[in-house]
Structures are given as C-alpha cells and as structure tokens.
Design a protein around this motif. Structure first.
Motif, short mmCIF file in Angstrom:
data_model
loop_
_atom_site.label_atom_id
_atom_site.label_comp_id
_atom_site.label_asym_id
_atom_site.label_seq_id
_atom_site.Cartn_x
_atom_site.Cartn_y
_atom_site.Cartn_z
N ASN A 1 56.26 -0.04 106.47
CA ASN A 1 55.49 -1.04 105.65
C ASN A 1 54.08 -0.58 105.25
OD1 ASN A 1 57.72 -2.79 105.46
ND2 ASN A 1 57.07 -3.68 107.20
N ILE A 2 53.40 0.00 106.47
CA ILE A 2 52.00 0.58 106.20
C ILE A 2 51.83 1.69 105.21
CG2 ILE A 2 49.93 1.43 107.37
CD1 ILE A 2 50.76 -0.04 109.82
N VAL A 3 52.90 2.65 105.57
CA VAL A 3 53.03 3.81 104.48
C VAL A 3 53.38 3.61 103.24
CG1 VAL A 3 54.22 6.02 104.36
CG2 VAL A 3 53.50 5.36 106.58
N GLY A 4 54.34 2.56 103.03
CA GLY A 4 54.55 2.21 101.73
C GLY A 4 53.44 1.55 100.88
N THR A 5 52.72 0.70 101.61
CA THR A 5 51.72 -0.11 100.87
C THR A 5 50.59 1.03 100.56
OG1 THR A 5 51.94 -2.00 102.29
CG2 THR A 5 49.83 -1.71 101.25
N MET A 6 50.32 2.07 101.33
CA MET A 6 49.49 2.93 101.14
C MET A 6 49.90 3.81 99.87
SD MET A 6 46.82 2.40 102.96
CE MET A 6 45.84 4.14 102.72
N PHE A 7 51.18 3.94 100.16
CA PHE A 7 51.59 5.07 98.72
C PHE A 7 51.27 4.05 97.39
CE2 PHE A 7 54.94 6.23 96.08
CZ PHE A 7 54.73 7.78 95.98
N VAL A 8 51.74 2.78 97.39
CA VAL A 8 51.90 2.01 96.26
C VAL A 8 50.17 2.00 95.71
CG1 VAL A 8 52.08 -0.09 95.11
CG2 VAL A 8 53.91 0.98 96.64
N LEU A 9 49.21 1.82 96.67
CA LEU A 9 48.06 1.58 96.43
C LEU A 9 47.46 2.97 95.72
CD1 LEU A 9 46.66 -0.37 99.48
CD2 LEU A 9 46.96 -1.17 97.18
N LEU A 10 47.79 3.99 96.23
CA LEU A 10 47.40 5.34 95.73
C LEU A 10 48.04 5.63 94.29
CD1 LEU A 10 47.99 7.80 98.87
CD2 LEU A 10 45.76 7.10 97.63
N VAL A 11 49.09 5.20 93.93
CA VAL A 11 49.67 5.27 92.72
C VAL A 11 48.97 4.31 91.49
CG1 VAL A 11 51.81 4.74 91.16
CG2 VAL A 11 52.11 5.84 93.37
N MET A 12 48.52 3.18 92.23
CA MET A 12 47.82 2.22 91.28
C MET A 12 46.49 2.72 91.05
SD MET A 12 49.97 0.15 90.34
CE MET A 12 51.61 -0.14 90.84
N VAL A 13 45.76 3.43 92.01
CA VAL A 13 44.42 3.86 91.87
C VAL A 13 44.39 4.88 91.01
CG1 VAL A 13 42.77 5.34 93.03
CG2 VAL A 13 43.66 3.19 94.28
N TYR A 14 45.48 6.01 91.02
CA TYR A 14 45.78 6.86 90.16
C TYR A 14 46.07 6.51 88.67
CZ TYR A 14 48.38 10.85 87.63
OH TYR A 14 48.68 11.60 86.80
N LEU A 15 46.79 5.41 88.39
CA LEU A 15 47.07 4.70 87.26
C LEU A 15 45.67 4.20 86.54
CD1 LEU A 15 50.45 3.16 87.55
CD2 LEU A 15 49.76 5.37 86.36
#
Length: 592
Positions: free
Chosen positions: A327-341
């Motif tokens: 869950n932590i890894v998934g949350t960080m991944f989604v946050l990175l994608v949103m930051v990139y967008l």
C-alpha cells in the motif's frame, strides 16, 4: 415538420449533415489524394518506390515508428499500475484521482510542451537548480534530443492510456480475483491468471489510441527534439510549406496512414466485452499450446500441493506486513505519476508571476507584468478572440450535427450503427497530419483556404466525432419508453424530441459541446495548414513565438490555458448536479 416526421421514420437520415461535412472536407479529398499518390489515371507505384528509394525518407519513417512504439510502451508500463491502483482505491479517492488525470488530458498540449521547454532548457528549472547547488558547472543538454521528445510525448499521452485502462478495470468483477485467492492462489498468481486477461481490452484500446496519436505527433517532436529527431509528420509539413508537390505529399501521408490502418486492423478497434473475452481465451490457449514444459510443471507441482495447502491455511487469517508495504509503495507510485502530470503546469504558473525580464523559478518577486503584456498587446488579444470565435462556431456546428447523428445512429441496426460510427470517427482515429493534408486539399478546391469558414469546417470533422461519442454514450442509458409514452399522448416527433429526449440527454450534449470547443481551441496542426498564414489563432501565435523566440508572455498564456479545463469541469459538474437535483424533485411528483 413533415420533414422531421419522415426523418423520425428513417432515423439514419439524421446523419446526413455530419456525413456531408465529412465527405466534402475529408472523404472526397482523401480519395483524390490517394489517386494523386498513384499517378491516376496512369496508376503506377512510382511515388512510393521513389519514397523508399531515398535513405533519408526510410530513416524518418522507421524513426517515427520507433518513437511511437517506445512512447506507447512507456505509457503502458507506467499507466497500467497507475490505473490498477486508481481502481483499487476507495470511491472518493478514485474520483479525485480520475479528475487529476482528466485535467492534464484537457489541458492544451502546446502549453504542456512549452512547460517542458521551460523545465529542460539550458536556463531551465533543472539546470538552474543544479548550477545553484554546484552539482554542475555548465548547463546539461536536456533538450533538443530524443529523451526530451519521449518525456514530452509520454506526458501528453499518459492520460490517454490511463483512462481506457480505468474504464476496463472498473468493469471487472473483483469477486473473481477473490475466488482465486480463496482457492489458494497467491496475489500475483490471481492477478496474472484472472485480472490481467480481463483487462486486456483496456490495454488494447489504450495502446491503439496512444500509438496512432504518436504517429501523427508534430508539435512536441519539433519543439523538444533535434534535427535528428524529425517525425514523418514534420517531414510532411515541411513539404507543404517548401514545395507543394501534391503527389509526394500524398504519398508520404498515405504511408503514414497505412501504418495506422494496419495496426488498427491487426489489433482491432471493436472493444466489446464479448470479443475481449474471446481474444483473452484465444491468447491463453495459445500460451498453453506453445509451453512444452506445462505438463512437467504440473507434474512436479503435485508434490508441493500438501505443503501449499498447509501454508495457505496458516496464512489465510493473518494480516501480513507485505500488504501494508504494498500500500505504501502503491501510494508513492501514484503520487509520483500525479507529480509528473501536474508539476510542469504548476511550475509554469508560478514562473508566470515572475517580475524579472526573464522567467525564473522560484520567482524572486511577484508581478503581473506578463499578464498585463498579454492583455495589453493587441496581437495577443486578437489571437485569443479569434480562437474563441472559431471555437464557439465549431462547438455550435459540431454539437448540432453530432447530436442529430448520434440520435439517428442510436435508432439504426447495430451493425450499420457500428460501421457508420467508425466512419464518423475516422478523423479522430488516424494521424492528425493526414487529416490536415486532406482538409487542406479539399478546402483549396472550395476556395476556403485562409478563411474562418474553412478553419471551422476543417476542425468540425474531428469535433463532430467527439460529440457523437459523448451523446451516444448518454443515449445508451436513455429509456425509450418515455418517448413512446409521449407519442401515445399525441405528441409529434419534434415535440417529443424537444420536450422529452433533449432535456434528458442535455448533460451529454453540453459535455460534447465543451469537448468540441476544447478540441478547436487547442488545435494547431490543421489550423496551421488551413489558415494560409492570414488568420492567427492563439495556439498558432504561441507556436510561432516558441519557434522564433521564447517570449515570457507565453508563460502567462499557458497558465490561462491550464485553467480552462478546470473551469469546464466545474461547469460540467454543475450541469450534472442540477440535472440530478431536478430528477430528485420530479420523483416525489411522479410517486404522488
């Protein structure tokens, strides 16, 4: 009135206005271009042989395919886990994440490309930060190369990949995965054997859209890439401007079109669930047939069955730490994608308030000078007003003909409906440079090059398809018994449509008009050819300034363009909220 009654008996007649515009602006010209490419009436392949005889042409063609494949692969690798995590989130979080994906999708592609110029430039955000930290002593070459092209293209196309994946994954019954887990399958096995095959229609839809769009990319490779990163669309546009040889231009356009059509034909564009399940079953059986070690693997797995059963029993009701870590890894991944967008747009918005003579991040002081320059410069104001006028005209025209076409298609035979819908969507599903060349050729014969009417007609070919898709989706959930009830009370076809059908599909019609306006307001490639250098829209002026000089005023313009989709989403939400409130008020009246 009598005409509308006849059309009510034969609803396919309502598609005539949409097909008339499509044929005149795109259909007939594309046929004439093909005939020119084969030297009709001589009918020879000389132009195609001449194209492939030149090494430079072949290199540009293969480079276009390579860049499109790599960009599509990156979007799929990043987009699939992002979509999976979005669907797995709670309802409120899911809605928020989907909105965060939609906002950059609706934002001007030219504005997002400019954002990466500001970030990756020699005096951009990254180089300035590294210079201030003392990590480097001279700017890094982060722009005008292939890597910059991939960064810009993936940033623009990633929402196009995520949205079809989310749509497909939300239709998957999660109880199937839970059933696999209850039978002893590990999480990865349950995902790979159950969830992933069911999500393949979304993978196919997203990959097709991204690949075809990437084939026709023109602005981003030209702005972020170097001379060695030219795409075939750039090559075609250069041929139009330098030497208007219609046979050579048509040949290049049809080679690009042939690649897109071949991919669409091989992978298919009909993404119905039944066909998706058939394709998934065939894929799985093919994998089993070619795997000669499958029986050997199953034979040895029998010896571990008892151990796996005991292990599953002991771990069934234990809350492991791996789920918390995932869950932590998934949350960080989604946050990175949103930051990139979203970070490029936020950086440009912040830099637009800089008070210096050039852009800097973070600004040393806050000022509105670049916004004052935009609103005070007649050339910028004139370009913006021209874009608004053309966008409104395109929205009105495409909404009227698109709504009529969607209404007529909704009442035709399913097979005929599918064929006609795909025909209307042709300008949206093929590379935009091909649509631009065909529209240019068609409007030349009509004498409309360099006119606003020509630009409106050319842009309406794609905008009408968008309206048809959105209104058709609304009509798919429409209860036609309401129309029958109105007709049973002696209401005519026109009165039934105006008093019953249209109010119920109004959110879809408004949504189609909004997307048609956004499609027109951000259009560059078609407008660049059809305008004939006599009409300057806001995207065209931005593109000229980006190519000739980096005017800080573009930062203010880009910031305003990034706020447009947010405003449109608010309008759409208010429209949906009002219709829902009206439905709630009408229910008690019907019950009494």
């Amino acid at each position: 009135m009598k005409l509308f009654q006849k059309l009510g008996r034969m609803p396919i007649g309502l598609t005539i206005p949409a097909f008339a515009i499509l044929l005149v602006v795109f259909g007939i010209p594309i046929v004439l271009l093909f005939l020119a490419s084969i030297n009709a009436p001589a009918f020879s392949a000389t132009n195609y042989l001449g194209f492939f005889a030149q090494t430079a042409n072949v290199r540009v063609l293969f480079q276009t395919i390579e860049v499109s494949v790599v960009a599509t692969s990156i979007c799929l690798i990043v987009g699939y886990p992002t979509a999976y995590l979005i669907v797995a989130a709670s309802k409120s979080v899911r809605i928020t994440l989907i909105a965060l994906v939609i906002i950059p999708y609706l934002t001007s592609g030219l504005a997002r490309t400019y954002a990466w110029i500001v970030i990756l430039g020699d005096r951009g955000v990254i180089n300035n930060l590294l210079l201030q930290l003392g990590v480097i002593h001279s700017p890094l070459q982060l722009i005008y190369n292939t890597m910059a092209v991939y960064i810009g293209m993936v940033h623009i196309m990633l929402p196009v990949m995520i949205l079809p994946l989310v749509s497909a994954m939300m239709g998957i019954d999660r109880s199937l995965t839970a059933a696999a887990r209850s039978m002893g399958a590990r999480p990865l096995t349950a995902f790979w054997r159950v969830f992933f095959p069911l999500s393949l229609p979304g993978v196919r839809a997203g990959s097709l859209l991204v690949f075809v769009f990437c084939l026709g990319f023109y602005i981003t490779p030209a702005a972020l890439g170097g001379l060695r990163d030219a795409m075939l669309s750039t090559f075609i546009a250069a041929q139009v401007k330098n030497s208007f040889d219609i046979s050579r231009i048509a040949t290049s356009a049809f080679i690009l079109l042939a690649i897109a059509v071949a991919v669409l034909f091989l992978l298919g564009l009909d993404l119905a669930s039944a066909q998706g399940r058939t394709a998934t079953t065939a894929w799985k059986s093919w994998v089993v047939r070619i795997s000669k070690l499958d029986m050997l693997k199953r034979y040895f797995s029998r010896f571990s069955d008892s151990y796996r059963a005991k292990l599953w029993t002991t771990q069934l009701y234990q809350a492991g730490d791996d789920s918390r870590l995932s869950n932590i890894v998934g949350t960080m991944f989604v946050l990175l994608v949103m930051v990139y967008l979203h970070s490029p747009g936020l950086i440009v918005i912040i830099m637009s308030f800089s008070s210096g003579t050039f852009l800097e991040f973070p600004p040393s002081s806050i000022s509105l000078q670049w916004y004052q320059t935009f609103f005070g410069d007649p050339s910028w104001r004139g370009a913006a007003w021209t874009s608004i006028q053309i966008g409104v005209a395109v929205a009105i025209l495409s909404t009227i003909v698109g709504t009529l076409a969607a209404y007529g298609l909704n009442r035709t035979h399913p097979r005929l409906r599918s064929f006609l819908t795909m025909t209307i969507l042709t300008p949206v599903t093929i590379p935009v440079i091909v649509v631009a060349i065909a529209s240019y050729y068609g409007l030349v014969n009509l004498g409309l090059i360099g006119s606003r009417t020509g630009i409106v007609l050319a842009q309406s070919t794609g905008a009408t398809g968008i309206v048809v898709v959105i209104v058709s989706a609304t009509l798919a959930n429409f209860d036609r018994t309401l129309e029958r009830a109105a007709k049973s009370m002696r209401a005519g076809p026109l009165q039934t449509f105006w008093r019953v059908t249209l109010p119920l599909i109004r959110p879809g019609v408004i949504g189609g008009a909004v997307f048609a306006f956004l499609h027109s307001f951000d259009e560059v490639v078609i407008t660049n050819l059809v305008s004939g250098y006599s009409i300057r829209t806001l995207p065209l002026k931005m593109w000229e300034n980006i190519r000739n000089q980096i005017d800080p005023t573009i930062a203010a313009v880009s910031s305003l363009l990034m706020l447009v989709p947010v405003l449109w989403l608010i309008i759409l939400y208010l429209t949906w909220w009002r219709s829902r409130l009206r439905d709630h008020r009408s229910r008690p009246e019907l019950e009494t």
